[in-house]
Design an enzyme around this catalytic site. Sequence first.
Site, PDB file in Angstrom:
ATOM      1  N   LYS A   1       7.044  73.816   1.444  1.00  0.00           N
ATOM      2  CA  LYS A   1       7.296  75.198   1.842  1.00  0.00           C
ATOM      3  C   LYS A   1       8.578  75.230   2.666  1.00  0.00           C
ATOM      4  O   LYS A   1       8.938  74.180   3.218  1.00  0.00           O
ATOM      5  CB  LYS A   1       6.112  75.761   2.628  1.00  0.00           C
ATOM      6  CG  LYS A   1       6.083  75.316   4.091  1.00  0.00           C
ATOM      7  CD  LYS A   1       5.137  76.156   4.916  1.00  0.00           C
ATOM      8  CE  LYS A   1       5.516  76.107   6.370  1.00  0.00           C
ATOM      9  NZ  LYS A   1       4.605  76.714   7.286  1.00  0.00           N
TER      10      LYS A   1
ATOM     11  N   LYS B   1      -6.689  69.863   3.922  1.00  0.00           N
ATOM     12  CA  LYS B   1      -7.577  69.578   5.052  1.00  0.00           C
ATOM     13  C   LYS B   1      -9.014  69.443   4.570  1.00  0.00           C
ATOM     14  O   LYS B   1      -9.474  70.193   3.714  1.00  0.00           O
ATOM     15  CB  LYS B   1      -7.478  70.700   6.099  1.00  0.00           C
ATOM     16  CG  LYS B   1      -6.167  70.652   6.894  1.00  0.00           C
ATOM     17  CD  LYS B   1      -6.108  71.799   7.871  1.00  0.00           C
ATOM     18  CE  LYS B   1      -4.776  71.849   8.581  1.00  0.00           C
ATOM     19  NZ  LYS B   1      -4.634  70.900   9.663  1.00  0.00           N
TER      20      LYS B   1
ATOM     21  N   GLU C   1      -1.505  78.754  17.659  1.00  0.00           N
ATOM     22  CA  GLU C   1      -0.814  77.568  18.171  1.00  0.00           C
ATOM     23  C   GLU C   1      -0.491  77.788  19.642  1.00  0.00           C
ATOM     24  O   GLU C   1      -0.312  78.934  20.079  1.00  0.00           O
ATOM     25  CB  GLU C   1       0.497  77.356  17.416  1.00  0.00           C
ATOM     26  CG  GLU C   1       0.319  77.087  15.932  1.00  0.00           C
ATOM     27  CD  GLU C   1       1.671  76.943  15.242  1.00  0.00           C
ATOM     28  OE1 GLU C   1       2.104  75.805  15.046  1.00  0.00           O
ATOM     29  OE2 GLU C   1       2.282  77.972  14.917  1.00  0.00           O
TER      30      GLU C   1
ATOM     31  N   HIS D   1      -0.347  79.827   4.376  1.00  0.00           N
ATOM     32  CA  HIS D   1      -1.567  79.186   4.871  1.00  0.00           C
ATOM     33  C   HIS D   1      -2.758  80.162   4.990  1.00  0.00           C
ATOM     34  O   HIS D   1      -3.849  79.888   4.495  1.00  0.00           O
ATOM     35  CB  HIS D   1      -1.328  78.549   6.238  1.00  0.00           C
ATOM     36  CG  HIS D   1      -0.207  77.553   6.252  1.00  0.00           C
ATOM     37  ND1 HIS D   1      -0.019  76.645   5.244  1.00  0.00           N
ATOM     38  CD2 HIS D   1       0.777  77.317   7.146  1.00  0.00           C
ATOM     39  CE1 HIS D   1       1.042  75.900   5.525  1.00  0.00           C
ATOM     40  NE2 HIS D   1       1.538  76.291   6.669  1.00  0.00           N
TER      41      HIS D   1
ATOM     42  N   LYS E   1       2.206  81.998  17.825  1.00  0.00           N
ATOM     43  CA  LYS E   1       2.604  80.864  18.660  1.00  0.00           C
ATOM     44  C   LYS E   1       2.386  81.195  20.131  1.00  0.00           C
ATOM     45  O   LYS E   1       2.285  82.356  20.497  1.00  0.00           O
ATOM     46  CB  LYS E   1       4.078  80.554  18.411  1.00  0.00           C
ATOM     47  CG  LYS E   1       4.321  80.005  17.009  1.00  0.00           C
ATOM     48  CD  LYS E   1       5.725  79.510  16.835  1.00  0.00           C
ATOM     49  CE  LYS E   1       5.898  78.834  15.496  1.00  0.00           C
ATOM     50  NZ  LYS E   1       5.163  77.569  15.381  1.00  0.00           N
TER      51      LYS E   1
END
Length: 485
Positions: free
Chosen positions: A149, A183, A217, A241, A332
Amino acid sequence: MASRVIPVDPFDLVVFGGTGDLARRKILPALFRRFCAGQMEENALIIGAARSPMDDEGYRAFVSAALEEFNPSGISDTEAVAGFLRQVSYVALDATGTEGWQILANRLRGRDAVQAFYFSVGPSLFGALAEHLHSYGMAGQGTRIVVEKPFGRDLTSAKALNATLAAHFDESQIYRIDHYLGKETVQNLMAVRFGNMLFEPLWNSQYVDHIQITVAETVGVGGRGEYYDRSGAMRDMMQNHLMQLLCLIAMEPPAKFDPDAVRDEKLKVIRALDPVEAVDLVRGQYEADEDKPDYRSQVGDADTTTESFVALKARISNWRWAGTPFYLRTGKRLRAKVSEIAVVFKETPHSIFGPEAGRHRNILTIRLQPNEGMDLGVTIKEPGPGGMRLVDVPLDMTFAEALGPEAEDVPDAYERLIMDVIRGNQTLFMRGDEVEAAWAWTDPIIAGWEARGDTPQAYDSGSSGPEDSLMLMHRDGRKWREIRA
Ligand code: NAP
């Protein structure tokens, strides 16, 4: 007991961008761990390729330093490190030039192995790499290419990239990585849904009130400021995602667990997404912390309107999900590093316990991090005398606890995905039409912001994001789950 290692065919892997950050942090350590697990033949070639002038020894020193920094527990086995490094070599080449290409081609000629090329470089070089692989005779039928990506920055550029790759490679040879799909928990999501009788009958708007997906995050943009500011949370995280997680949660059961059957179902979800209205969108930018600068200073542009946070309400117009909203948020500098999906079921239609028992809901939470696992909140009687008071308790299954050392030994996303490339299994990779459909849904959102001159709302570092994102759910009588580790 170590996790079961399934043998793969002999392979050679060329990492274009072999001196870059991604190679250092993820790809090379992942290859080393697979080497240690016995999944690499002794004569497999791992070839780094980039412009920097370097010989094989120089590159081995680079790889060794990368392992030390990003796989410190594995390097105590000095024999394993030495064995791995013996298989590593380097070719200096420019993706856009001619030098070095013949050397690479000679090194790979006549090898009886799967040949994979990892494009760990900016997308502007994909075309040149594909072209050169073709013209130097390295684009045979068995060749696979792995692309990172961002796959485009809008529908037009994604289509152009797809066309560039398609000029030299068949879709079955192209592996578009979204490491979220590698994952363990994400795959477990499919196992839980389609391997159990328990959930699937309830997996629809009749029983599910809403679904929340959070990818939070704690870090800011760090050294990636310039890149990030051209992209923002919508392009960098939501379009890929979070969208992929949404697809896996919402898709119909595929007839079998096969790459195209799974990807067909995911594509149908994206195509059934309604356009998102402005009122259902929230953007944010983080403010300074005590010792950390705000977003604008970190990217070096006091007037930037790029978002470091985005939240939205998505609706899927199909029989299964009509009426069940999906709330998605990512950002973030938030309170904790958390990735989770919460399936919030409806309340029971009638409470036999009366108002004092309170109102309760089952919530199935799928945690991608930290502590990969799931828990199901069930309602039980609060212990002790004093009537029927109800309380919600978790039926917790943290994989590491439930499965013991075997769970701790699971390969990380990059290990699994690289091995899937070698196996030729595309289930966990995005197909070209999927990526295009995701951009077709994202583009009008971004175009709307631009047309309205929308500016992101400020939010405190270490918070749950902007106020308006809380309102997004409050006004529907719902609330986000707390962001906590
Ligand atoms: P990077 O640190 O800037 O590395 C880029 C690599 O490409 C270097 O090895 C560079 O080496 C090589 N390169 C640049 N121009 C070249 C050319 N003309 N010919 C041959 N090699 C060239 O970037 P990165 O962070 O590793 O990211 C690589 C790709 O992965 C990007 O598309 C990025 O968006 C994507 N990605 C990165 C991350 C991450 O965590 N870093 C995560 C997801 C996706 P030389 O300068 O020696 O040529």
